[in-house]
Design an enzyme around this catalytic site. Sequence first.
Site, short mmCIF file in Angstrom:
data_model
loop_
_atom_site.label_atom_id
_atom_site.label_comp_id
_atom_site.label_asym_id
_atom_site.label_seq_id
_atom_site.Cartn_x
_atom_site.Cartn_y
_atom_site.Cartn_z
N ARG A 123 0.84 -1.20 0.00
CA ARG A 123 0.00 0.00 0.00
C ARG A 123 0.87 1.25 0.00
O ARG A 123 0.58 2.22 -0.72
CB ARG A 123 -0.94 0.00 1.21
CG ARG A 123 -2.01 -1.07 1.18
CD ARG A 123 -2.92 -0.98 2.39
NE ARG A 123 -3.73 0.23 2.36
CZ ARG A 123 -4.46 0.67 3.41
NH1 ARG A 123 -4.44 -0.01 4.55
NH2 ARG A 123 -5.18 1.75 3.30
N CYS A 128 -1.11 6.00 9.20
CA CYS A 128 -1.51 4.74 8.57
C CYS A 128 -2.61 5.09 7.58
O CYS A 128 -2.54 6.11 6.92
CB CYS A 128 -1.97 3.72 9.61
SG CYS A 128 -3.31 4.31 10.67
#
Length: 290
Positions: free
Chosen positions: A183, A240
């Site tokens: 990611r 995050c």
Amino acid sequence: MTVRSLVSIDELFEHLDESAWVVIDCRFVLSDPLAGRSMYDAGHIVGARYADLGRDLSAPPSEFSGRHPLPETSKWASQLGKWGIDRDTQVVAYDQLGGPLAARFWWLMRWIGHTSVAVLDGGFPGWVKANYPVSGDSPTVDGKHPYQAAFRHDLWVSTADVEELVAADMPKRAVVDARAGARYRGETEPIDPIAGHIPSALSRPFTDNLDTDGCFLEADELRARFENLTEDPGDIVHMCGSGVTACHNLLAMEHAGLKGSKLYVGSWSEWTRGGRRPVETGRENGIASR
């Protein structure tokens, strides 16, 4: 009460019947928001209260926020009172994933000014493996008045703060990204609309803090992996996808004795809102896993 970051399975069992200890079940599944409550109803640590990530540990997202904004302050204080938590309570949180959801709860307790809070090392899988008691019954809680809060707003940073950091030629702070490497590199993005990472951010997947049993690595090992980032841990900003798993890296640093790092609450989901902020893909600018 003792100030610590982690509590072992055996230690929690020894204190399970003590009224001054409150256990919080934080299990949750992003792809199925009802699954956490279903897991709780099927069996949880005896006496545990259930905390829902979307309902209890976050406010509803807005068009300007990330996916999991901080809960509204008065609501958070009131909810703690309903769970029977006050300033004299030792709180222990757990989940099923090695601690990222429990770490979110841990951080929220620190945010409200409560330091006697820890994450259960090994979580619910470790508890079950040890053959300690579980129950499908919700406890009867003698709800208290709202928690007497002393919020620590110095523990988090805003998107505007991170924008200033990214714009600086020689930024003092380092942004550490807890998402999976794929990611971060922009190879995949299963949740948010834009893939990649914030320019200059370092990649540090939260799973690197755990051993093969889902327990945190020893403090010395974690310290060796984090301490080379900066002379001052207070210069670290953790992020995050939405301000949840970033708390795991923050907890790992605290456990390692590296105190003072901060949370970027909005994280990637807020940074990419509107598609106007800079994004990078590709390179793995990370922290060595030794």
